[in-house]
Design an enzyme around this catalytic site. Structure first.
Site, short mmCIF file in Angstrom:
data_model
loop_
_atom_site.label_atom_id
_atom_site.label_comp_id
_atom_site.label_asym_id
_atom_site.label_seq_id
_atom_site.Cartn_x
_atom_site.Cartn_y
_atom_site.Cartn_z
N LYS A 1 -1.67 -1.39 -3.87
CA LYS A 1 -2.76 -0.44 -3.70
C LYS A 1 -2.13 0.95 -3.81
O LYS A 1 -1.33 1.36 -2.97
CB LYS A 1 -3.43 -0.61 -2.33
CG LYS A 1 -4.56 0.40 -2.10
CD LYS A 1 -5.15 0.29 -0.70
CE LYS A 1 -6.21 1.39 -0.50
NZ LYS A 1 -6.74 1.40 0.89
N TYR B 1 0.85 -1.19 0.00
CA TYR B 1 0.00 0.00 0.00
C TYR B 1 0.89 1.24 0.00
O TYR B 1 1.56 1.53 0.98
CB TYR B 1 -0.90 -0.04 1.23
CG TYR B 1 -1.94 1.05 1.36
CD1 TYR B 1 -2.21 1.95 0.33
CD2 TYR B 1 -2.67 1.16 2.54
CE1 TYR B 1 -3.17 2.93 0.48
CE2 TYR B 1 -3.64 2.14 2.70
CZ TYR B 1 -3.89 3.02 1.67
OH TYR B 1 -4.84 3.99 1.83
#
Length: 280
Positions: free
Chosen positions: A149, A121
């Site tokens: 992400k 992420y």
């Protein structure tokens, strides 16, 4: 959360079931946009197990396992695997701003801690540091680092990294979901999608089927709701308000330092939900 601040596992299962029924093919449990910073390891474990019990046979359940402490993150990964999670989400360590060599070591340690695939992420606006190109190239060599992400807001960088790393790319920025799809992303991990799951399923299906005009139309319909959820105050606060105005949860309680949406904020998300429903 219940009004007293305790974790409401029954409500979590209801929301998870609602989201999957409406088209979600994956859920992140204890993501850092939510309340993972203020829940204990035992609470995270109980929440993950409850969601797996409710929908684990119908969708991919990803456990949020990242933090700014590698040892704690490794333990979270191991607990997630033991609970039965299908993958883990590992945020870039926040606040302490490790060097890129530290990011490589951190993500490698998490990937080595279990047999679960890892979604990295990248959110420099919150973590204070972005993942560099060279770091992406190095971590992409690990067999269990599988996806990203992306919440850094740089579509050109994303397109280069998709091509150079071969990692699966997911939008991590609600306002840029359609743009990321157009750029080659395979999906999104969102906040607003909790409030309007059917519309996001519609947009994703349109993209997969090559109906870009339809996808763009859904994107435009969702714009007021994205503004209400993401651009007024913290996203989890407004997502809970949105779930509450739809009758999906009974309490909008959040743990300090977050506070529940006030009347004006709730009115904004209620209006956006109503407008979307009227259009649909």
């Amino acid at each position: 959360m219940r009004p007293d601040g305790s974790v409401d596992l029954d409500a979590a299962q209801r929301v998870a079931t609602h989201l999957v029924d409406a088209g979600h093919d994956g859920l992140v449990v204890s993501g850092t946009t939510g309340e993972s910073p203020t829940t204990s390891a035992d609470e995270k474990d109980a929440l993950l197990r409850a969601v797996l019990e409710a929908v684990g046979d119908r969708c991919v359940v990803i456990a949020g396992a990242g933090s700014n402490d590698t040892a704690k993150s490794v333990e979270s990964v191991r607990l997630a695997e033991k609970a039965g999670a299908h993958a883990v989400l590992a945020v870039t360590p926040y606040y302490n701003k490790p060097p890129q060599a530290g990011l490589v070591a951190h993500f490698t340690a998490l990937a080595d801690a279990s047999e679960l695939p890892v979604m990295v992420y990248d959110i420099p606006g919150r973590s204070g540091i972005a993942i560099a190109r060279e770091t992406y190239l190095r971590i992409a060599e690990h067999e269990r680092i599988a996806a990203v992400k992306d919440a850094r807001g740089d579509l050109w960088f994303a397109s280069r990294m998709m091509q150079e790393t071969g990692l699966d790319w997911y939008s991590g920025d609600d306002a840029m979901n359609l743009a990321h799809f157009g750029n080659g992303a395979v999906g999104f991990v969102g906040v607003t999608s909790q409030v309007a799951p059917a519309a996001y399923r519609e947009m994703a299906d349109a993209v997969v089927e090559g109906r870009w005009d339809d996808a763009r139309a859904v994107h435009l319909r969702l714009a007021p709701l994205v503004d209400a959820v993401m651009n007024v105050t913290q996203g989890a606060i407004m997502a809970k308000a949105g779930l509450a105005v739809q009758g999906l949860i009974d309490s909008t309680t959040v743990r300090l330092p977050l506070v529940p949406a006030d009347e004006e904020q709730t009115a904004l998300v209620r209006a956006a939900v109503s407008t979307l429903a009227a259009v649909e």
